[in-house]
Write an enzyme that holds these catalytic residues in place. Structure first.
Site, PDB file in Angstrom:
ATOM      1  N   TYR A 114     -27.839  43.348  33.293  1.00 55.05           N
ATOM      2  CA  TYR A 114     -26.911  42.443  33.758  1.00 55.05           C
ATOM      3  C   TYR A 114     -26.553  42.434  35.187  1.00 55.05           C
ATOM      4  O   TYR A 114     -26.133  41.639  36.079  1.00 55.05           O
ATOM      5  CB  TYR A 114     -25.432  42.649  33.040  1.00 55.05           C
ATOM      6  CG  TYR A 114     -25.410  42.032  31.674  1.00 55.05           C
ATOM      7  CD1 TYR A 114     -26.168  42.354  30.542  1.00 55.05           C
ATOM      8  CD2 TYR A 114     -24.670  40.652  31.456  1.00 55.05           C
ATOM      9  CE1 TYR A 114     -26.029  41.739  29.545  1.00 55.05           C
ATOM     10  CE2 TYR A 114     -24.382  40.372  30.282  1.00 55.05           C
ATOM     11  CZ  TYR A 114     -25.195  40.701  29.071  1.00 55.05           C
ATOM     12  OH  TYR A 114     -25.210  40.204  27.895  1.00 55.05           O
TER      13      TYR A 114
ATOM     14  N   LYS B 204     -33.501  52.426  22.620  1.00 52.83           N
ATOM     15  CA  LYS B 204     -35.036  51.941  22.574  1.00 52.83           C
ATOM     16  C   LYS B 204     -35.790  52.858  23.261  1.00 52.83           C
ATOM     17  O   LYS B 204     -36.722  52.388  24.335  1.00 52.83           O
ATOM     18  CB  LYS B 204     -35.266  50.486  23.112  1.00 52.83           C
ATOM     19  CG  LYS B 204     -36.513  49.689  22.946  1.00 52.83           C
ATOM     20  CD  LYS B 204     -36.516  49.124  21.486  1.00 52.83           C
ATOM     21  CE  LYS B 204     -38.069  48.759  21.484  1.00 52.83           C
ATOM     22  NZ  LYS B 204     -38.671  48.294  20.186  1.00 52.83           N
TER      23      LYS B 204
ATOM     24  N   ASP C  64     -33.744  47.837  17.431  1.00 50.58           N
ATOM     25  CA  ASP C  64     -34.410  46.812  16.387  1.00 50.58           C
ATOM     26  C   ASP C  64     -34.049  46.938  14.957  1.00 50.58           C
ATOM     27  O   ASP C  64     -33.684  46.481  14.209  1.00 50.58           O
ATOM     28  CB  ASP C  64     -35.973  46.591  16.817  1.00 50.58           C
ATOM     29  CG  ASP C  64     -36.613  47.735  16.805  1.00 50.58           C
ATOM     30  OD1 ASP C  64     -36.147  48.835  16.771  1.00 50.58           O
ATOM     31  OD2 ASP C  64     -37.796  47.682  16.810  1.00 50.58           O
TER      32      ASP C  64
ATOM     33  N   ASP D 107     -24.305  43.483  23.650  1.00 50.45           N
ATOM     34  CA  ASP D 107     -24.128  41.756  23.684  1.00 50.45           C
ATOM     35  C   ASP D 107     -24.441  41.478  22.244  1.00 50.45           C
ATOM     36  O   ASP D 107     -23.809  40.743  21.555  1.00 50.45           O
ATOM     37  CB  ASP D 107     -24.562  41.300  24.914  1.00 50.45           C
ATOM     38  CG  ASP D 107     -24.521  39.731  24.658  1.00 50.45           C
ATOM     39  OD1 ASP D 107     -23.298  39.436  24.542  1.00 50.45           O
ATOM     40  OD2 ASP D 107     -25.375  39.093  25.004  1.00 50.45           O
TER      41      ASP D 107
ATOM     42  N   ASP E  87     -22.461  40.297  18.459  1.00 47.86           N
ATOM     43  CA  ASP E  87     -22.561  38.883  17.819  1.00 47.86           C
ATOM     44  C   ASP E  87     -23.066  39.118  16.448  1.00 47.86           C
ATOM     45  O   ASP E  87     -22.441  38.332  15.652  1.00 47.86           O
ATOM     46  CB  ASP E  87     -23.303  37.859  18.709  1.00 47.86           C
ATOM     47  CG  ASP E  87     -22.468  37.035  19.604  1.00 47.86           C
ATOM     48  OD1 ASP E  87     -21.363  37.778  20.312  1.00 47.86           O
ATOM     49  OD2 ASP E  87     -22.769  36.027  19.862  1.00 47.86           O
TER      50      ASP E  87
END
Ligand code: NAD
Ligand code: IPM
Ligand code: MN
Length: 367
Positions: A146, A196, A228, A252, A256
């Site tokens: 970001y 990751k 994942d 993020d 959600d």
């Protein structure tokens, strides 16, 4: 009597509708507690851009600087509307990210919570939900891709290209991991580290720093999970998670997904904590598809108020009362359309806020 100054950034889309409900609740909290709230409405987001040419106008910045806490609605325009604004000035890059950067609100708490009594809201089967869902996602909020260096251009072959960097330094990683460990210590003492490291060097550094921090928290068990795999595990066995910590982009997306397993993003409040300033906002966006219809679920906004009462104003007991009031409304069979199933009584955004106010007013005042 304590006076708190709150900067209210209603924003775009459903922002003003759900902010109105937050204000109803704050007015009642004032009556029930020895506090006074001075709420200043400020222009922020797409609406500010169209008014002033700046999505985060100077006057809003100065008022936020002075405020004791910032309460934000939602910002962002529909895909088509966004195109009317230059990319850099769009509400996300022009207002929200600068807000986060200005106050270095690095620790984003996104509770994913659904008590057993409300399990019917979730798309997951009851046997998967078990005793309910109660996860605290802790998302790093001011680093990663970001905020990394970005470049766009045309390369030697005449092809358009982008170069976008995922950047973290060890201090940024350490401070968010500490928040993760502290939060785990205050809850079930299990911390899921989401990463990751099989691909990203940033995750390798993240995990190295974690190994350095962990000895200070020997009472906390760390469980490592690749991001994942965590996405699947959230659907198949959410009960295994209590506190999850992760970098910005992972947070993020998985938060959600958290809204998804609860049944609606309207159930996702959040707190964004910096060293000197905090701001509170729903985790979701401006929901252009339902804006202006008085049907948005204000739970996320009112829940963000509860987090503000607790984390910025020390009104812990009243915050608990407010959570209980929210639950009471649902338990009485009322919901906004996003969650309504057969048998539920569908009510508007405004009516939901009124019911929360009614439920809170019936609770004993904090001592
Ligand atoms: P969104 O979160 O706005 O909406 C996704 C879906 O969830 C929509 O169907 C919407 O109606 C529903 N929804 C969201 N909140 C709801 C609520 N309180 N009650 C009932 N339903 C709700 O995501 P999007 O459509 O991808 O994004 C819309 C805009 O919001 C974009 O411009 C995006 O950049 C912006 N955005 C802003 C924030 C923020 O202000 N922090 C967060 C996410 C997205
Ligand atoms: C969120 C939003 C923001 C993010 C956008 C609007 C910049 O999706 O708060 O989750 O990606 O952080
Ligand atoms: Mn998001």
């Amino acid at each position: 009597m304590k006076t708190y100054h709150i900067a209210a950034l209603a924003g775009d889309g459903i922002g003003p509708e759900i902010m109105a409900e937050a204000k109803k609740v704050l007015a009642l909290v004032e009556l029930r507690n020895p506090v006074k709230f001075v709420i200043e409405d400020l222009s922020f987001g797409g609406v500010a851009y169209f008014e002033t040419g700046d999505a985060f106008p100077e006057a809003t910045k100065l008022a936020c600087d002075k405020a004791d806490a910032i309460l934000k609605g939602t910002i962002g325009l529909s895909h088509e509307e966004s195109k009317k604004i230059p990319v850099e000035k769009q509400p996300e890059r022009g207002a929200l990210l600068p807000l986060r950067a200005r106050y270095q609100t690095f620790a984003n708490f996104r509770p994913v919570y659904l008590p057993k009594e409300l399990a019917h809201f979730s798309p997951l089967r009851p046997e998967i939900i078990g005793d309910g869902i109660d996860i605290m996602i802790i998302r790093e909020l001011v680093g990663g891709v970001y905020f990394g260096r970005k470049e766009r251009g045309v390369n030697k072959l005449g092809k358009r290209f982008v170069d976008e960097h995922l950047e973290y330094d060890e201090d940024q990683i350490r401070r968010i991991l500490k928040v993760g460990f502290e939060t785990a210590r205050s809850r079930k003492k299990v911390l899921h580290n989401i990463h990751k490291s099989n691909v990203l060097l940033s995750s390798v550094l993240w995990n190295e720093v974690l190994e350095e921090v962990a000895p200070q928290y020997r009472d906390v068990t760390v469980k490592h999970m690749l991001v994942d795999s965590a996405a699947t595990a959230l659907c198949l066995n959410p009960g295994q998670f209590d506190v999850m910590v992760m970098e910005n982009l992972f947070g993020d997306i998985l938060s959600d997904q958290g809204g998804g397993i609860l049944g609606s993003l309207g159930l996702m409040p959040s707190a964004c904590m910096g060293p000197d300033k905090a701001y509170y906002e729903p985790s979701h966006g401006s929901a252009p598809d339902i804006a202006g219809k008085n049907i948005a679920n204000p739970y996320s906004m009112i829940g963000s108020v509860a987090m503000m009462l607790e984390m910025s104003f020390g009104l812990k007991e009243e915050a608990k009362n407010l959570w209980a009031a929210l639950k009471t409304v649902f338990a009485s069979g009322f919901t906004t359309p996003d969650l309504a199933r057969g048998g539920d009584k569908q009510i508007s955004t405004g009516a939901f806020g009124d019911k929360v106010v009614e439920a809170l007013s019936k609770m004993p005042k904090p001592e």
